[in-house]
Design an enzyme around this catalytic site. Structure first.
Site, short mmCIF file in Angstrom:
data_model
loop_
_atom_site.label_atom_id
_atom_site.label_comp_id
_atom_site.label_asym_id
_atom_site.label_seq_id
_atom_site.Cartn_x
_atom_site.Cartn_y
_atom_site.Cartn_z
N HIS A 175 -46.40 83.16 -9.81
CA HIS A 175 -46.21 83.87 -8.54
C HIS A 175 -45.58 85.23 -8.81
CE1 HIS A 175 -46.18 79.62 -6.68
NE2 HIS A 175 -47.36 80.18 -6.51
N GLU B 206 -37.53 75.55 -10.69
CA GLU B 206 -37.24 76.60 -9.72
C GLU B 206 -35.86 77.14 -10.08
OE1 GLU B 206 -39.20 77.73 -7.40
OE2 GLU B 206 -40.72 76.18 -7.14
N ARG C 266 -47.05 87.26 -3.75
CA ARG C 266 -47.00 85.97 -4.45
C ARG C 266 -48.31 85.65 -5.20
NH1 ARG C 266 -44.98 80.41 -3.41
NH2 ARG C 266 -46.69 78.93 -3.39
N GLU D 296 -41.65 86.33 -8.30
CA GLU D 296 -40.57 85.53 -8.89
C GLU D 296 -40.19 86.10 -10.26
OE1 GLU D 296 -42.25 81.59 -8.67
OE2 GLU D 296 -42.48 81.72 -6.50
N HIS E 201 -40.39 79.04 -12.10
CA HIS E 201 -40.57 79.68 -10.79
C HIS E 201 -39.19 80.03 -10.26
CE1 HIS E 201 -44.87 78.47 -9.79
NE2 HIS E 201 -44.65 77.80 -10.91
#
Ligand SMILES: [Zn+2]
Length: 462
Positions: free
Chosen positions: A202, A414, A260, A205, A339
């Site tokens: 993405h 994440e 994104r 990020e 991410h």
């Protein structure tokens, strides 16, 4: 009663759409302007089941320009970025559905400006520090895609006995996709157990790619000093793809900080561009459970941020990466994809609430990784599968890595933070994030080594 109210609300929204201050959300601005986010707010909403359903529907009203940010934690909370013109409508909706909310970020543009200023300040310091400007400090600032590739090439040139740079394909806009392979040659076998780490699926990020570079830097610089790192370079080959989606990454640097998706175009008559590369992998592609509340699982609408693409592996980027991994699938013992944000260590599966048969091993290693990560700076990561702690996601890379490439340990991380800055994490957090993730990665790699050795499975063929 409530449901009929819900229906009425959506109908009135539909009628309202044409009178809103914002034109239909366009993915392509059509000129060279940089998208601004003045007075855009990020709200953390605790919507309850009905509120969540309504919010999910709201995303499809593109005229409102609502963008889901952090990963929605089940029915508990979700972060949404709202343009100023839509704030009254959204606030009314939240109040009417008794959905508590708080303002996480008052003005998104001011965060973007601050991040850019800090990044530029690093440039100035660097110029002063090195007259020729050749040294790139990966731990101080977010790099452009060209700078990342230059740095990777530099590593390969300086350490030819340890590093090899491999071009695995090209993006939609024809940027070369580069994988750096690290490891010490091992006698008697050209094939070693291997570890794959990627980031930047993405675009927005940014902390992911910078964390990959930090890990590369540590493996190279510590291998002659730290016996454990030397061991990990002896026993494993490491493959890094710092930016899976270079077009989206560059677009987020030059035109739209919050971009994104990829930048592919499929529909002549649509302004909507790009595919969510992390919904595009060829495993359970587009297959969401009927009861999924969120369109975030996977969308067939090209205008949405979770658009799955016209078919699995439609994107040049996912296809190139998938092919490269698949050809070496017997070697890979660990797949990691970075991410941001939300601080989560996500385990399979993303597309269903079922668990894989070896989920005890998978959860155990994930918890160990999260513990090791916490040791460095006290940062807490929640561990579990997306379907159990977030929402379902179909066609994600780590499900493909597990389901098709049969890599036993496949995780999505994440990274920081939990919403104070969201995607716009200040550059001064690059170093601590790198340190804590590196602490986790080397620990789980060592544990995987012992498991592989105990299984007497050290001879590989491809
Ligand atoms: Zn992501």
């Amino acid at each position: 009663m409530l449901l009929s109210w819900h229906h009425t609300f959506l109908v009135s929204l539909l009628l309202l759409g044409s009178s809103l201050a914002y034109p239909l959300e366009e993915n392509d601005q059509g000129d060279d302007t940089v998208k601004r986010f003045d007075e855009y707010q990020v709200l953390r909403v605790s919507p309850g089941k009905l509120g969540m359903k309504v919010l999910s529907d709201l995303e499809q009203y593109h005229s409102l320009g609502i963008d889901f940010w952090g990963e929605p934690l089940g029915n508990k909370s979700v972060d949404i970025c709202v343009p100023p013109g839509s704030i009254p409508v959204v606030e009314k909706l939240l109040n009417d559905t008794s959905s508590p909310y708080e303002v996480l970020i008052q003005n998104v543009q001011s965060l973007i400006d601050r991040e850019a200023a800090e990044n530029d300040a690093v440039d100035d310091r660097k110029r002063r520090a090195t007259a020729d400007g050749s040294r790139v400090n990966t731990a101080d600032k977010y790099l452009r895609y060209g700078e990342i590739n230059d740095w990777l090439q530099n590593v390969a040139n300086l350490y030819p006995h340890l590093a090899k740079l491999i071009t695995i394909g090209a993006s939609y806009e024809l940027r070369p996709m580069k994988v750096l392979k690290l490891g010490k040659p091992k006698a008697h076998t050209p094939y070693k157990p291997s570890i794959w780490i990627d980031a930047g699926i993405h675009g927005r990020e940014w902390i992911g790619p910078s964390t990959v570079l930090y890990i590369i830097h540590q493996l190279i610089s510590e291998q002659s000093r730290d016996p454990m790192v030397s061991f990990l370079m002896d026993e494993f080959d490491w493959y890094f793809l710092p930016v899976v989606n270079p077009d989206g990454y560059e677009y987020s640097h030059t035109r739209d900080r919050l971009w994104r998706k990829t930048r592919s175009r499929y529909y002549r008559n649509s302004n909507c561009i790009g595919v969510d590369a992390n919904r595009n992998f060829d495993f359970s592609w587009g297959k969401c459970a009927d009861d999924t509340l969120f369109s975030r699982c996977s969308s067939t609408d090209p205008c949405e941020n979770t658009y799955q693409g016209p078919h699995a592996f439609s994107e040049a980027e996912t296809k190139a990466m998938g092919k490269f991994i698949y050809l070496r699938r017997n070697l890979f013992k660990l797949y990691l994809s970075f991410h941001s944000y939300s601080q989560l260590w996500l385990t399979n599966w993303g597309h269903t609430q079922d668990s894989p048969p070896d989920s005890n091993d998978i959860m155990s290693l994930a918890r160990y990784g999260a513990d090791m990560l916490k040791k460095k700076h006290g940062t807490t990561f929640k561990v579990g599968s997306p379907a159990s702690i977030l929402y379902s996601a179909a066609g994600a890379s780590f499900d493909w890595a597990k389901g098709v490439a049969k890599i036993k340990y496949a995780y999505t991380l994440e990274l920081r933070d939990t919403g104070r800055f969201g995607f716009i994490l200040p550059p001064n957090q690059i170093l601590p994030v790198g340190e804590e993730v590196w602490g986790a990665v080397k620990s789980i790699a060592a544990r995987i080594y012992h498991e592989v050795r105990d299984a007497k499975d050290m001879f590989y063929t491809v």
